[in-house]
Design an enzyme around this catalytic site. Structure first.
Site, PDB file in Angstrom:
ATOM      1  N   TYR A 218       1.695  -6.045  -3.819  1.00 50.72           N
ATOM      2  CA  TYR A 218       1.187  -5.348  -5.095  1.00 50.72           C
ATOM      3  C   TYR A 218      -0.246  -4.428  -4.220  1.00 50.72           C
ATOM      4  O   TYR A 218       0.208  -3.380  -3.217  1.00 50.72           O
ATOM      5  CB  TYR A 218      -0.796  -5.631  -6.055  1.00 50.72           C
ATOM      6  CG  TYR A 218      -1.334  -4.671  -6.178  1.00 50.72           C
ATOM      7  CD1 TYR A 218      -1.049  -3.654  -7.253  1.00 50.72           C
ATOM      8  CD2 TYR A 218      -2.549  -4.698  -6.033  1.00 50.72           C
ATOM      9  CE1 TYR A 218      -2.142  -3.283  -7.738  1.00 50.72           C
ATOM     10  CE2 TYR A 218      -3.891  -3.607  -6.283  1.00 50.72           C
ATOM     11  CZ  TYR A 218      -2.877  -3.133  -7.448  1.00 50.72           C
ATOM     12  OH  TYR A 218      -4.655  -1.827  -8.377  1.00 50.72           O
TER      13      TYR A 218
ATOM     14  N   LYS B 269       1.461   2.669  -9.248  1.00 50.33           N
ATOM     15  CA  LYS B 269       2.126   1.920  -9.973  1.00 50.33           C
ATOM     16  C   LYS B 269       3.047   2.234 -10.362  1.00 50.33           C
ATOM     17  O   LYS B 269       3.679   2.202 -11.907  1.00 50.33           O
ATOM     18  CB  LYS B 269       0.789   2.120 -11.046  1.00 50.33           C
ATOM     19  CG  LYS B 269      -0.254   1.353 -10.451  1.00 50.33           C
ATOM     20  CD  LYS B 269      -1.341   1.062 -11.002  1.00 50.33           C
ATOM     21  CE  LYS B 269      -2.954   0.087 -10.336  1.00 50.33           C
ATOM     22  NZ  LYS B 269      -4.300   0.348 -10.408  1.00 50.33           N
TER      23      LYS B 269
ATOM     24  N   VAL C  79      -6.997   5.959  -6.083  1.00 43.95           N
ATOM     25  CA  VAL C  79      -8.358   5.900  -5.991  1.00 43.95           C
ATOM     26  C   VAL C  79      -8.632   6.660  -3.777  1.00 43.95           C
ATOM     27  O   VAL C  79      -9.700   7.125  -3.297  1.00 43.95           O
ATOM     28  CB  VAL C  79      -9.633   5.099  -5.693  1.00 43.95           C
ATOM     29  CG1 VAL C  79     -10.005   4.818  -6.893  1.00 43.95           C
ATOM     30  CG2 VAL C  79      -8.060   3.303  -4.952  1.00 43.95           C
TER      31      VAL C  79
ATOM     32  N   SER D 245      -3.307   4.035  -6.464  1.00 46.52           N
ATOM     33  CA  SER D 245      -2.808   4.063  -8.348  1.00 46.52           C
ATOM     34  C   SER D 245      -0.645   4.585  -8.100  1.00 46.52           C
ATOM     35  O   SER D 245      -0.439   4.583  -9.024  1.00 46.52           O
ATOM     36  CB  SER D 245      -3.874   3.773  -8.846  1.00 46.52           C
ATOM     37  OG  SER D 245      -4.239   2.862  -8.589  1.00 46.52           O
TER      38      SER D 245
HETATM   39  N1  GLN Z   1      -5.515  -0.255  -4.782  1.00 47.05           N
HETATM   40  C1  GLN Z   1      -6.226   0.261  -5.719  1.00 47.05           C
HETATM   41  C2  GLN Z   1      -7.195  -0.916  -6.187  1.00 47.05           C
HETATM   42  O1  GLN Z   1      -6.305  -1.959  -6.703  1.00 47.05           O
HETATM   43  C3  GLN Z   1      -5.265   1.244  -6.353  1.00 47.05           C
HETATM   44  C4  GLN Z   1      -6.477   1.534  -7.491  1.00 47.05           C
HETATM   45  C5  GLN Z   1      -6.532   2.637  -8.228  1.00 47.05           C
HETATM   46  O2  GLN Z   1      -5.804   3.879  -7.156  1.00 47.05           O
HETATM   47  N2  GLN Z   1      -6.814   3.477  -8.651  1.00 47.05           N
HETATM   48  O3  GLN Z   1      -7.977  -1.310  -6.447  1.00 47.05           O
END
Ligand code: GLN
Length: 313
Positions: A197, A72, A267, A69
């Site tokens: 993504y 993002k 994560v 994430s």
């Molecule tokens: N690639 C992970 C997902 O889409 C990213 C989520 C995260 O880091 N919170 O679930």
């Protein structure tokens, strides 16, 4: 960095890493992406960089991990650079949800059915569809090149095992993306958008890469080492505001109180944080708390903020 601050960091950072590391045993690695479950539970590392290129690191700062994430923040910035604010905020909102990062709850409950913000999964998937490019590989390449530019590391690349593992297991993200397509939020093929993504989530970095990226945000889009303006100031302002309100998922309020710095977690256990006008910070600690943030990484940032009075508030 003032000399005394460097000296204190050099002396104390390893000590604080070891005390925070104890918390790793209380958390878990992410398992819904099977490949991430293999990350070392007891690892904790940090890299701090200043505008003159001074760096201090401690613990497992060399560990490679995927951005997840954290990416993002940069897909949002690139989408803003490609489209401008009006188009982007027609597709995603500006508000925290208070829900888990992968929750679909509010998508149907609150009208219009656009994701609440660009840092939750639904929002980042919508943002992925706004990246300019003729096809998914051109979009992904543009994003990878942008990350290489911001990190000053031309070698950044994908962790293909994590990419495949996420792509093969992403039932929830897939369902969210198809829902968004139905509501007219996504442009083009859903699988193409998801591919962009998953790819940016799987970019492999270490703490120094994240600290360098954070330094550019700390200097309002400028690389302080070269003086080059890499991102328009306004878009950095938007990104940093989202980092404060939504960057640590539904623990962003607590993090703002305990640390008080813009931050974005992933994560994989990575955290990008920064002290505006001063430092870029990269942290990794794959053992996560129940909200999906690095349990030891958050503790380490709490100690640093308290000891050096870094909170913005
Ligand atoms: N690639 C992970 C997902 O889409 C990213 C989520 C995260 O880091 N919170 O679930």
């Amino acid at each position: 960095m003032s000399l005394t601050e460097i000296e204190r960091l050099q002396a104390l950072l390893p000590v604080w890493v070891e005390s925070s590391r104890q918390l790793c045993a209380d958390g878990k690695t992410a398992s819904y992406i099977p490949e991430l479950a293999k990350s070392p539970l007891g690892a904790l590392g940090i890299h701090i960089m200043d505008a003159k290129g001074h760096s201090i690191s401690a613990g497992d700062a060399e560990l490679s991990f995927t951005m997840q994430s954290i990416s993002k923040v940069f897909s949002l910035i690139l989408a803003l650079m490609d489209n401008g604010e009006t188009i982007v905020f027609d597709k995603v909102g500006m508000e925290p949800t208070g829900d888990n990062f992968n929750s679909m709850l509010k998508l149907e409950l609150v009208q219009p059915s656009i994701p609440f913000n660009p840092l939750i999964n639904a929002g980042a998937i919508a943002i992925s569809s706004l990246i300019a490019g003729e096809n998914p590989s051109e979009k992904s390449n543009r994003l990878l090149e942008f990350l290489r530019l911001i990190s000053n590391n031309s070698k950044l690349s994908y962790d293909h095992d994590v990419y495949r593992s996420e792509s093969d297991s992403a039932n929830l993200n897939r369902s969210m993306a198809y829902f968004l397509k139905d509501k007219g939020v996504l442009n083009g093929s859903v699988e193409d958008v998801l591919d962009v993504y998953f790819r940016h989530c799987s970019v492999s970095v270490n703490c120094a890469d994240i600290a360098q990226m954070a330094l550019v945000l700390a200097y309002n889009g400028k690389n302080p080492l070269t003086g080059e303006q890499l991102i328009p100031r306004r878009y950095v302002q938007i990104a940093k505001t989202f980092m404060i309100t939504c960057g640590m998922y539904n623990a962003s309020g607590e993090f703002a109180i305990q640390v008080g710095l813009p931050a974005k977690s992933g994560v994989s256990g990575g955290i990008l944080s920064l002290v505006p006008g001063r430092y870029g910070i990269g942290v990794v600690g794959p053992s996560l708390n129940r909200k999906g943030n690095s349990i030891a990484g958050v503790s380490l940032l709490e100690i640093l903020s308290r000891e050096f009075d870094w909170s913005l508030f």
